[in-house]
Each structure stands twice: as structure tokens, then as C-alpha cells.
Design an enzyme around this catalytic site. Structure first.
Site, PDB file in Angstrom:
ATOM      1  N   TYR A 141       0.817  -1.211   0.000  1.00 18.06           N
ATOM      2  CA  TYR A 141       0.000   0.000   0.000  1.00 18.06           C
ATOM      3  C   TYR A 141       0.855   1.266   0.000  1.00 18.06           C
ATOM      4  CZ  TYR A 141      -4.443  -2.336   1.107  1.00 18.06           C
ATOM      5  OH  TYR A 141      -5.590  -3.090   1.083  1.00 18.06           O
ATOM      6  N   LYS A 188       3.854 -15.525   2.664  1.00 23.39           N
ATOM      7  CA  LYS A 188       4.045 -16.244   1.396  1.00 23.39           C
ATOM      8  C   LYS A 188       5.552 -16.444   1.260  1.00 23.39           C
ATOM      9  CE  LYS A 188       2.427 -17.898  -2.537  1.00 23.39           C
ATOM     10  NZ  LYS A 188       1.467 -19.015  -2.663  1.00 23.39           N
ATOM     11  N   ASP A 220      -2.268 -18.506   0.957  1.00 25.84           N
ATOM     12  CA  ASP A 220      -3.270 -19.217   0.151  1.00 25.84           C
ATOM     13  C   ASP A 220      -3.905 -20.336   0.979  1.00 25.84           C
ATOM     14  OD1 ASP A 220      -0.736 -20.405   0.068  1.00 25.84           O
ATOM     15  OD2 ASP A 220      -0.835 -20.972  -2.045  1.00 25.84           O
ATOM     16  N   ASP A 244      -5.983  -7.407   4.540  1.00 26.70           N
ATOM     17  CA  ASP A 244      -7.177  -6.803   3.941  1.00 26.70           C
ATOM     18  C   ASP A 244      -8.065  -7.898   3.354  1.00 26.70           C
ATOM     19  OD1 ASP A 244      -8.899  -4.809   2.872  1.00 26.70           O
ATOM     20  OD2 ASP A 244      -7.940  -5.075   0.917  1.00 26.70           O
ATOM     21  N   ASP A 248     -11.890  -9.610   5.015  1.00 24.30           N
ATOM     22  CA  ASP A 248     -13.204  -9.622   4.341  1.00 24.30           C
ATOM     23  C   ASP A 248     -13.713 -11.060   4.271  1.00 24.30           C
ATOM     24  OD1 ASP A 248     -13.307  -6.824   3.774  1.00 24.30           O
ATOM     25  OD2 ASP A 248     -14.234  -7.233   1.829  1.00 24.30           O
TER      26      ASP A 248
HETATM   27  C1  IPM Z   1     -10.175  -1.574   4.479  1.00 21.31           C
HETATM   28  C2  IPM Z   1     -10.351  -1.030   3.079  1.00 21.31           C
HETATM   29  C3  IPM Z   1      -9.183  -0.151   2.695  1.00 21.31           C
HETATM   30  C4  IPM Z   1      -7.929  -1.025   2.743  1.00 21.31           C
HETATM   31  C5  IPM Z   1      -9.290   0.549   1.323  1.00 21.31           C
HETATM   32  C6  IPM Z   1     -10.579   1.265   1.147  1.00 21.31           C
HETATM   33  C7  IPM Z   1      -8.128   1.477   1.118  1.00 21.31           C
HETATM   34  O1  IPM Z   1     -10.545  -2.062   2.155  1.00 21.31           O
HETATM   35  O2  IPM Z   1     -10.094  -0.773   5.421  1.00 21.31           O
HETATM   36  O3  IPM Z   1     -10.131  -2.803   4.642  1.00 21.31           O
HETATM   37  O4  IPM Z   1      -7.624  -1.730   1.774  1.00 21.31           O
HETATM   38  O5  IPM Z   1      -7.249  -0.991   3.773  1.00 21.31           O
HETATM   39 MN    MN Z   2     -10.752  -3.997   3.045  1.00 23.16          MN
END
Ligand code: IPM
Ligand code: MN
Ligand code: NAD
Length: 354
Positions: A141, A188, A220, A244, A248
Site C-alpha cells: 500500500y 508467502k 493461500d 485486507d 473480508d
Molecule cells: C479496508 C479497506 C481499505 C484497505 C481501502 C478502502 C483502502 O478495504 O479498510 O479494509 O484496503 O485498507
Molecule cells: Mn478492506
């Protein structure tokens, strides 16, 4: 009076943050802690109002505040802006970097009432209780980015310093020590030099924590193991982008991304936000689940203000509402009592007072 900078941002951020503030204010009426909440523009909303995603006034307020509560930023309207001006880059990454918020804590717990709300089977997810520590100010990032010509190409540099790895890994050991004493470092290392380096540093830090069982897993495989058998995990620690993506995915182990709270810490100050985004597909319709933001408010009381009792009062109120069968659309199954964003906020307030 301690100050909280409130940054609703874009999309459903405008709907969920007010619910979290209502709940925080209610839980604090019975407490000796008084907080001053003040709202500031951020993200696309700030671009529209002030010409930039992180206005100087908003950044200064966050720097001065004792804690920050954020909704979400971004949306289709601002997707075509040059990268450095976009809400995600300028506001979110800008704030994380400016405040040095290197440790992102994302707890994933399946509440008993939601075991059938997940897309995954009840038997798989019902005992999930893990926490992911995601490194938040390094890696891909923030490494150098660029384009090349002839032939056209693009790059993002993945770089980690020893200090960056050490401080997040240390916090992960400290977290594991107070839980079930199991730490899984996700990398990884079969391919990436940054991951081999991450492992070396992790092994060195591990020497100070003999009581914690440390394992290493390739990212993975970790993605697969999280949906196969989430119970095997206690604390996971990983670099920025792996964290990240895995969080999710892991949010579904608790029923919905609308349940996933997060705290971003630097050892002194915290920024609290749901892990999900601005959900443009449901924004402005009173459909969003405010619980991830309400639970982020509980994390704020726990980590920034050391108010464990009040934090638990919020968490218990959320559990009560879910136990009573109330759901927002993202969690609902036939037969559930479906509520809108505001009504879910009302239900948590009522449960707090009952
Ligand atoms: C999160 C989001 C952010 C990230 C994006 C929107 C920059 O997906 O907070 O998880 O990737 O960190
Ligand atoms: Mn995210
Ligand atoms: P998203 O998390 O906004 O939405 C993904 C899916 O989950 C959508 O179907 C959405 O409706 C649903 N969802 C998310 N939160 C929900 C909630 N509280 N209740 C019910 N359903 C919910 O991810 P996306 O669609 O990839 O991104 C949308 C925008 O948000 C993009 O601009 C992205 O960059 C941004 N984003 C911001 C943050 C942040 O500010 N922290 C995080 C992730 C994405």
C-alpha cells in the site's frame, strides 16, 4: 473532556455512524466518562465540500482528538480521480499514515444467534473466535508506485522494515498471551523475500514468548483453512494486503461483513471503523447494518478509554437484539424480524436500557 473526532464519510457511512454515536452516548450516561463528539468531513463528501478528501482541519482534529470514529470513504463518483486524490488513498491511507496507525485489530466472533446467518455451514462457523492483526502502514500500500513506458507497465513495491514487522508481531504475541496462546503468522515465504524476512523477525520476537505456540502458514492455505476449520485459529498476524483480503473473507465467519468492527492503533491513539466500505449499492436506503460500527464504538471504549464494562455493555446489547431475532437485511433468513439501519440502532438502545 476527551475528544472524539467523528468522520462519517461516504455512502452508508452517513447512516451507520449516527447510530454508533447514539449508542455511545447512551452507554456513557451511566458512566463517569464524558466524551465530546465533533463531526468533520472526510472522503468524497469532503472533496465535494472542501475540494480534498482529507481537509487540513479534519487531519488536525484527528491529531488533536483522543480517538477517531470513521464510517467509510469512497464511491463511484470519485473513482476516476487521479490516485493520490481519491478518498481511499488521500483520506483513509493518509489518516493511517499521518497518525501512524500500524496495528489494525479485526476480531471475528460468531455470536450464537447468527450461526445460521453465514453463507457457510453452522457446524463450521459456530465456534469461531479469532482475531486478525493486520499491519496497516507498510507493504504494498505504501511502497513506491509507478508506471513505465515501452513497454507500458506498472509497479507497486512491497517493502517492510524490521521495525515495522517487529512492532506488529510483538503486539500479536501480547494479544495471544492474553487469549488462547496460539499465534499463526500468515505469509508467502515460499515466494516473497518480504515474507522470508517477516518470518525471521517473527522467530526472533517469539523467543520472548515461550508460552505462546507459534505457527506459520502460507496465505493461500490460510484462506482455505479459514473456511474449512476456523476454530483452529486464535490470533493471526499478517502484512497489510494479505490482512485486507483475509479479513473480508473472515467476516463471513461471523455472519456478515456488516458485523466486523476494527481498531487501528499506534500505541497511544485509536481510529475505529467498520471493516466494510461505503456500500454504494445500498447507500441512502436505511438498509445498512450499523452493528460493525456500533461494535467499533465498543472497541473505542475498550482500547482508547479503558472502559471494559461499558464496552461489554454495548456488546451484550448487540447480542440481546440478535438473540431476540432482529436482523438487518444482510443477516436475515426467512422468519427473522428485519429492521432498517435506524431501527437496529433503536433496538440496541432499547437493549442497553433493559
Ligand atoms: C479496508 C479497506 C481499505 C484497505 C481501502 C478502502 C483502502 O478495504 O479498510 O479494509 O484496503 O485498507
Ligand atoms: Mn478492506
Ligand atoms: P463494501 O464493503 O462497501 O461492500 C461490499 C458488499 O457488502 C456490498 O454488497 C455491500 O452492500 C455489502 N455491505 C458492506 N457493508 C455492509 C453493511 N454494513 N450492511 C449491509 N451490507 C453491507 O465494498 P466495495 O463494494 O468493494 O466498496 C465500495 C466502496 O467502499 C469503494 O469505494 C471502496 O473503495 C470503499 N471501501 C472503503 C472502506 C473504508 O472506508 N474503510 C473499506 C472498504 C471499501
Amino acid at each position: 473532556m476527551p475528544k472524539v473526532a467523528v468522520l462519517p464519510g461516504d455512502g452508508i457511512g452517513q447512516e451507520i455512524v449516527p447510530e454508533a454515536i447514539r449508542v455511545l452516548q447512551a452507554v456513557l450516561t451511566d458512566s463517569s466518562l464524558r466524551l465530546e463528539f465533533k463531526e468533520y468531513p472526510v472522503g468524497g463528501a469532503a472533496i465535494d465540500r472542501a475540494g480534498r478528501a482529507l481537509p487540513a482541519e479534519t487531519l488536525a482534529a484527528c491529531q488533536e482528538a483522543d480517538a477517531v470514529l470513521l464510517g467509510a470513504v469512497g464511491g463511484p463518483k470519485w473513482d476516476t480521480l487521479p490516485a493520490p486524490e481519491r478518498p481511499e488513498t488521500a483520506a483513509l491511507l493518509g489518516l493511517r499514515k499521518a497518525l501512524g496507525l500500524y496495528a489494525n485489530i479485526r476480531p471475528v466472533r460468531m455470536l450464537p444467534a447468527l450461526a445460521d446467518a453465514s453463507a457457510l455451514k453452522r457446524e463450521v462457523v459456530q465456534n469461531t473466535d479469532l482475531v486478525v492483526l493486520r499491519e496497516l502502514t507498510g507493504g504494498l500500500y505504501f511502497g513506491e508506485k509507478g508506471r513505465k513506458q515501452n513497454p507500458p507497465a506498472a509497479y507497486d513495491l512491497m517493502i517492510y522494515t524490521e521495525e515495522e514487522v517487529e512492532r506488529i508481531v510483538r503486539l500479536a504475541f501480547e494479544t495471544a498471551r492474553l487469549r488462547r496462546k496460539k499465534l499463526c503468522s500468515v505469509d508467502k515465504a515460499n515466494v516473497l523475500e518480504t515474507s522470508r524476512f517477516w518470518r525471521e523477525v517473527t522467530l526472533r520476537v517469539a523467543a520472548a514468548y515461550p508460552e505462546v505456540e507459534l505457527t506459520h502458514m502460507y496465505v493461500d492455505n490460510a484462506a482455505m483453512q479459514l473456511v474449512r476449520d476456523p476454530e483452529q485459529f486464535d490470533v493471526l498476524v499478517t502484512e497489510n494486503m494479505f490482512g485486507d483480503i483475509l479479513t473480508d473473507l473472515a467476516s463471513m465467519l461471523s455472519g456478515s461483513i456488516g458485523m466486523m468492527a476494527s481498531a487501528s492503533l499506534n500505541g497511544k491513539k485509536g481510529l475505529y471503523e467498520p471493516a466494510h466500505g461505503s456500500a454504494p449499492d445500498i447507500a441512502g436506503k436505511n438498509l445498512a447494518n450499523p452493528l460493525a460500527t456500533i461494535l467499533s464504538g465498543a472497541l473505542m471504549l475498550r482500547y482508547s478509554f479503558a472502559r471494559e464494562k461499558e464496552a461489554q455493555a454495548i456488546e451484550q446489547a448487540v447480542s440481546k437484539v440478535l438473540d431476540a431475532g432482529y436482523r438487518t437485511g444482510d443477516l436475515a433468513k426467512p422468519g427473522d424480524k428485519v429492521l432498517g439501519t435506524k431501527e437496529m440502532g433503536d433496538a440496541v438502545l432499547a437493549a442497553l436500557n433493559s
